[in-house]
Design a protein around this motif. Structure first.
Motif, short mmCIF file in Angstrom:
data_model
loop_
_atom_site.label_atom_id
_atom_site.label_comp_id
_atom_site.label_asym_id
_atom_site.label_seq_id
_atom_site.Cartn_x
_atom_site.Cartn_y
_atom_site.Cartn_z
N LEU A 180 94.91 65.97 34.25
CA LEU A 180 95.67 66.91 35.05
C LEU A 180 94.83 67.47 36.18
CD1 LEU A 180 96.94 69.08 32.07
CD2 LEU A 180 98.25 67.33 33.26
N LYS A 181 95.52 67.92 37.22
CA LYS A 181 94.83 68.64 38.29
C LYS A 181 95.48 70.00 38.42
CE LYS A 181 95.41 67.91 42.77
NZ LYS A 181 95.39 67.25 44.08
N ASN A 182 94.66 71.05 38.28
CA ASN A 182 95.13 72.40 38.51
C ASN A 182 95.27 72.53 40.02
OD1 ASN A 182 95.23 75.21 39.11
ND2 ASN A 182 94.32 75.66 37.11
N ILE A 183 96.49 72.64 40.51
CA ILE A 183 96.75 72.62 41.95
C ILE A 183 96.10 73.81 42.66
CG2 ILE A 183 98.59 72.76 43.68
CD1 ILE A 183 100.29 71.06 41.77
N LYS A 184 96.12 74.97 42.05
CA LYS A 184 95.59 76.18 42.70
C LYS A 184 94.09 76.09 42.95
CE LYS A 184 95.54 81.20 42.33
NZ LYS A 184 95.90 82.36 41.51
#
Length: 158
Positions: free
Chosen positions: A94-98
């Motif tokens: 996953l990539k934490n967008i923030k």
């Protein structure tokens, strides 16, 4: 506890081994502690006897709980899991967008969750938010600190 408990074979074996240990060694030690306390005299004023009986009661509750888990266990075979979308036993990058940071989790049943090993429960807020998502989709996860957006980068079986 009428719901199924989803486990890997490893998780099932671990619970079974703990149950067997408690039924043999645990019960034997509890009986020995009660017998030793009983030898010390008047049971009505014997705190050691009361503590040993309480410990035996806790042991039996734990044995009962593990037996229920075994009875409701459903072993999930990783080779049968579809990696087109996030499922139990899939490893998700996953990539934490923030904060633009990547992280990887494996979704497992609740009794096998271990954050240090990056295994999260499918019943956790993140697990629930990720289930059914496909690569490229964004999951919005509600947490006590607010909503976090995770982009699904990769789904695999490890």
């Amino acid at each position: 506890m009428a719901d199924n408990i989803y486990l890997t074979q490893e998780g099932y074996d671990k619970i079974k081994a703990e149950l067997d240990d408690l039924k043999t060694r645990g019960r034997r030690e509890a009986a020995d502690a009660i017998a030793e306390a009983r030898e010390k005299g008047d049971l009505s004023e014997n705190a050691e006897y009361d503590a040993a009986k309480d410990a035996q009661g806790i042991l039996e509750m734990k044995i009962n709980d593990l037996e229920k888990k075994i009875a409701h266990a459903r072993i999930v075979d990783a080779s049968q899991i579809d990696t087109d979308k996030v499922n139990i036993l899939t490893t998700v990058k996953l990539k934490n967008i923030k904060i633009n940071k990547s992280i990887e989790y494996t979704l497992v049943g609740e009794s096998e969750a271990d954050l240090k090993a990056k295994k999260i429960s499918v019943n956790s807020p993140i697990g629930k938010g990720l289930l059914g998502k496909k690569v490229g989709e964004v999951a919005e996860i509600k947490t006590p600190g607010g909503v976090i957006q995770f982009e699904v980068l990769e789904i695999s079986i490890k």
